[in-house]
Design an enzyme around this catalytic site. Structure first.
Site, PDB file in Angstrom:
ATOM      1  CG  HIS A  82      -0.436   0.018   2.530  1.00  0.00           C
ATOM      2  ND1 HIS A  82      -0.126   1.185   3.189  1.00  0.00           N
ATOM      3  CD2 HIS A  82      -0.155  -0.987   3.395  1.00  0.00           C
ATOM      4  CE1 HIS A  82       0.322   0.895   4.403  1.00  0.00           C
ATOM      5  NE2 HIS A  82       0.324  -0.412   4.552  1.00  0.00           N
ATOM      6  CG  ASP A  84      -2.509   4.314   3.007  1.00  0.00           C
ATOM      7  OD1 ASP A  84      -2.171   3.191   2.576  1.00  0.00           O
ATOM      8  OD2 ASP A  84      -3.315   4.463   3.951  1.00  0.00           O
ATOM      9  CG  ASP A 143       2.677   0.074   7.800  1.00  0.00           C
ATOM     10  OD1 ASP A 143       2.300  -0.504   6.763  1.00  0.00           O
ATOM     11  OD2 ASP A 143       1.963   0.184   8.816  1.00  0.00           O
ATOM     12  CD  GLU A 177      -3.071  -1.528   5.559  1.00  0.00           C
ATOM     13  OE1 GLU A 177      -3.125  -2.567   6.228  1.00  0.00           O
ATOM     14  OE2 GLU A 177      -2.528  -0.477   5.988  1.00  0.00           O
ATOM     15  CD  GLU A 178      -1.160   2.261   7.687  1.00  0.00           C
ATOM     16  OE1 GLU A 178      -1.858   1.915   8.664  1.00  0.00           O
ATOM     17  OE2 GLU A 178      -0.027   1.798   7.460  1.00  0.00           O
ATOM     18  CG  ASP A 200       1.208  -3.914   5.140  1.00  0.00           C
ATOM     19  OD1 ASP A 200       2.052  -3.060   5.501  1.00  0.00           O
ATOM     20  OD2 ASP A 200      -0.011  -3.771   5.310  1.00  0.00           O
ATOM     21  CG  HIS A 382       1.107   3.012  12.350  1.00  0.00           C
ATOM     22  ND1 HIS A 382      -0.201   2.604  12.547  1.00  0.00           N
ATOM     23  CD2 HIS A 382       1.515   2.420  11.213  1.00  0.00           C
ATOM     24  CE1 HIS A 382      -0.548   1.793  11.561  1.00  0.00           C
ATOM     25  NE2 HIS A 382       0.488   1.665  10.739  1.00  0.00           N
TER      26      HIS A 382
END
Length: 407
Positions: A82, A84, A143, A177-178, A200, A382
Site C-alpha cells: 500500500h 499510504d 509501512d 490501507e491505513e 506489509d 506509525h
C-alpha cells in the site's frame, strides 16, 4: 547487483507524503497518493520491465504484470503493497541511515527524541545492520514503502536476469490501507492470480494468515442542557453518559492490556458537550463467536442505559470493517506452505503468528484471492520511533524471488 537500488528507492519513496485521510470521501483519500502512483511508481514499473502497467482511478490501484518465462511454471502469483502512510506527520520525511549499528541509543536528528534499547529492546536484534530511522519529527513510512521497494527491487532483478525462470507475476500498489478502505474497490478480475501476498509485515520471518475481525463503533449520546444552578433532576449530561457507557465495558479488554489472540474495545475519540457527545471505538477479535459477542455487548449496554433513562439517549452505530482471513486461507494452505518452504531454504525461520491488526489481504482473501502477509521489515510503525533494517528488506526481496521461481 540484486539490491543495488533498494535503499535509494526506499528513501525516494518515503520522502513523498502519502498520508491518507480518514475524513475524505474520495478514492484515493488524498491526491498525493495518486500523484505518487502516476509520477513515480508507474514510470518506474515500466522502466524495470513490467507490462500492461495501468492505474485505475476508480479504486486507486496501480497494477502491472511480468509474464512467465517458463511455461512449466503455471501458477500465477501476486504481490501487493500500500502507498499510504498512517495518521502521523509525514511532511518532510528526512530519514537517517545508521551504518553498522553497534547498540545503544540512536538520536533522532536534532529532536529531543531517541531510540533507546531500554524502551525498544527490538533494537538489540539489529546489531551490525544498517538501520533507517526518522529524524524524530515524522514517521518513516516503512509501512508500507518498504514493501513497495522490495517488490520493485525483486522485479528489477528478475527482468535483468532473464535466465532466471519464474511464473506469471502480478504487482498491485493500492491506496488507503491505513484507514481501512484500501481494498474496498479492489477488482479481482484485473488481478488474475492463484494467490497473492501483501508485503506489509514487520520483522524478519513474519508469515501471517490470521487477522482480527474488525468493526467500527460510533456511539452518540443525547443530553439535556439546563443552567447548572437549577440542574437538579433536569440536566442530563451527554458527556457523563459517555463516561458511564465506557465504564460498562470490561476495563481489562483494551489494547494496552491484551495480546496474542485476545480481543479488545478501543476508544479512539471522544468529543462533545453537555447537550451531545460522540464516542468512537474500534472492536477487534479473532474468533467469529467472540467478535459477534462484543458487538452484542455494546448493543445491550446501550439498551440498558436507555431503559434506565426512560428514553433513547444512547444511539449505537456498528459497521463491520473486515474479517479474519484465516477462514478463507485455511481451506487451501498452498500459499502458506510455499512461503514456509522458500523461507526455510533461505535459512529464514518462519514466524507464524496472528496479526493484531488487518491488511488489505483480509478483504482481498474474502473476494476470492487468498492473500497472506509476509514481512517487509518495519519496526515501531506509525510514529517517530519507526525504523527498518536494510538487511531485512534484502531478505524480503529474496523471498519474493524465491516464491516466483519455485511456483
Amino acid at each position: 547487483m540484486k539490491y543495488d537500488n533498494l535503499l535509494d528507492r526506499f528513501i525516494k519513496y518515503v520522502k513523498v507524503n502519502t498520508r491518507s485521510d480518514p475524513d475524505s470521501e474520495t478514492t484515493p483519500s488524498t491526491e498525493s497518493q495518486e500523484a505518487f502512483a502516476l509520477t513515480i511508481l508507474k514510470p518506474e514499473m515500466e522502466a524495470i520491465g513490467l507490462q500492461d502497467v495501468h492505474y485505475n482511478p476508480v479504486n486507486g490501484y496501480l497494477i502491472g504484470t511480468l509474464p512467465a518465462n517458463n511455461p512449466t511454471l503455471t501458477r500465477k502469483i501476486g504481490f501487493i503493497a500500500h502507498m499510504d502512510t498512517a495518521d502521523f506527520n509525514a511532511d518532510n520525511v528526512n530519514p537517517q541511515i545508521i551504518d553498522n549499528y553497534q547498540g545503544g541509543d540512536i538520536t533522532l536528528g536534532s529532536s529531543n527524541y531517541k531510540l533507546d534499547p531500554k524502551a525498544f529492546p527490538n533494537l538489540n536484534n539489529y546489531i551490525g545492520q544498517t538501520l533507517i530511522t526518522t529524524d524524530g519529527t515524522t514517521l518513516l513510512g516503512a509501512d508500507d514503502k518498504s514493501g513497495i521497494a522490495e517488490i520493485m527491487t525483486a522485479i528489477e532483478f528478475l527482468t535483468s536476469q532473464p535466465q532466471i525462470e519464474h511464473c506469471d507475476i502480478k504487482v498491485a500498489f493500492g491506496p488507503d490501507e491505513e484507514i481501512g478502505v484500501g481494498a474496498d474497490k479492489f477488482e479481482v478480475a484485473d488481478f488474475e492470480v492463484d494467490f497473492a501476498y501483501t508485503m506489509d509485515g514487520g520483522p524478519l520471518g513474519e508469515l501471517q494468515y490470521e487477522t482480527f475481525s474488525a468493526a467500527a463503533l460510533e456511539v452518540t449520546f443525547l443530553g439535556r442542557n439546563v443552567h447548572p444552578g437549577t440542574a437538579k433532576d433536569q440536566m442530563i449530561n451527554a458527556l457523563q453518559l459517555a463516561i458511564d457507557f465506557h465504564e460498562k465495558l470490561p476495563a481489562k479488554e483494551r489494547p494496552e492490556y491484551t495480546d496474542g489472540y485476545q480481543g479488545f474495545y478501543h476508544l479512539t475519540g471522544l468529543t462533545g458537550t453537555v447537550e451531545e457527545a460522540r464516542a468512537s471505538y474500534i472492536i477487534r477479535d479473532f474468533e467469529e463467536a467472540s467478535f459477534e459477542a462484543r458487538k452484542v455487548k455494546v448493543e445491550n449496554i446501550a439498551q440498558s442505559m436507555n431503559a434506565q433513562l426512560g428514553t433513547k439517549r444512547v444511539l449505537v452505530e456498528l459497521n463491520d470493517q473486515y474479517y479474519n482471513m484465516k477462514k478463507v486461507i485455511e481451506k487451501d494452505m498452498t500459499a502458506i506452505e510455499l512461503a514456509k518452504e522458500v523461507m526455510e531454504e533461505l535459512t529464514i525461520k518462519p514466524v507464524i503468528e496472528p496479526i493484531r491488526g488487518g491488511t488489505d489481504g483480509s478483504k482481498i482473501s474474502f473476494m476470492g484471492i487468498p492473500t497472506p502477509n509476509i514481512f517487509a521489515g518495519g519496526e515501531n510503525m506509525h510514529g517517530r520511533f519507526e525504523f527498518v533494517s536494510l538487511q531485512t528488506m534484502e531478505r524480503a526481496v529474496d523471498v519474493i524471488i524465491g516464491l516466483v521461481c519455485k511456483a
